[in-house]
Scaffold this active site. Sequence first.
Site, PDB file in Angstrom:
ATOM      1  N   LYS A  71       0.826  -1.205   0.000  1.00 26.61           N
ATOM      2  CA  LYS A  71       0.000   0.000   0.000  1.00 26.61           C
ATOM      3  C   LYS A  71       0.863   1.258   0.000  1.00 26.61           C
ATOM      4  O   LYS A  71       1.916   1.301   0.634  1.00 26.61           O
ATOM      5  CB  LYS A  71      -0.889   0.034   1.250  1.00 26.61           C
ATOM      6  CG  LYS A  71      -1.876  -1.103   1.344  1.00 26.61           C
ATOM      7  CD  LYS A  71      -2.640  -1.055   2.661  1.00 26.61           C
ATOM      8  CE  LYS A  71      -3.588  -2.231   2.771  1.00 26.61           C
ATOM      9  NZ  LYS A  71      -4.245  -2.268   4.078  1.00 26.61           N
ATOM     10  N   ASP A 169     -12.372  -5.373  14.123  1.00 30.30           N
ATOM     11  CA  ASP A 169     -11.045  -4.969  14.589  1.00 30.30           C
ATOM     12  C   ASP A 169     -10.860  -5.275  16.071  1.00 30.30           C
ATOM     13  O   ASP A 169      -9.770  -5.596  16.522  1.00 30.30           O
ATOM     14  CB  ASP A 169     -10.790  -3.487  14.323  1.00 30.30           C
ATOM     15  CG  ASP A 169     -10.545  -3.191  12.857  1.00 30.30           C
ATOM     16  OD1 ASP A 169     -10.380  -4.152  12.070  1.00 30.30           O
ATOM     17  OD2 ASP A 169     -10.532  -2.007  12.493  1.00 30.30           O
TER      18      ASP A 169
END
Length: 186
Positions: A71, A169
């Site tokens: 990324k 998460d």
Amino acid sequence: MKVIDTEISGVKILEPRVFTDSRGYFFESYSKRVFDEQVAKIDFVQDNESCSSFGVIRGLHFQCPPYCQAKLVRCVRGRVLDVAVDIRQGSPTYGKHVAVELSEDNHLQFFIPHGFAHGFSVLSDFAVFQYKCDNYYHPESEGGISLLDSSLEIDWKIDISKAVLSDKDFRHCNLRDLNTPFKYEE
């Protein structure tokens, strides 16, 4: 563009050359030629954008092989603390992280190669976060480690007890419980 090495090999900070005048500013945010020569030969195939409010922490995410993602990330509005954690088995920096503040004012970008978990916390009222990926999103290959894992020693620069996390998460395992699919290659 200035490419800055970090404490972990392969993880880079990119500082663009910003030209300002009475009209505002201009900078080149991405050049494949410069990126290939100074950072890594990467073929980015997907751009993503998120908007989050203060206190949101996203991460720590990764995609498993063969769908892993490198990324190139930046914050175009507001401020974030961006974090990359080395999860490559056998790496001399396994479990270590690099953190950098990205903002609309500093225009910095952060390159995270394969074999790293990635996340960020929002330090401003809101933040617009953009990232390029070298592989498409494959939900069946996604993984994560807990951003609350104290062994990582990450200072998210916000009060963790008031952080806004997704259910997913919040449920990620600690690094010690991760069966990492990534191998360190010199």
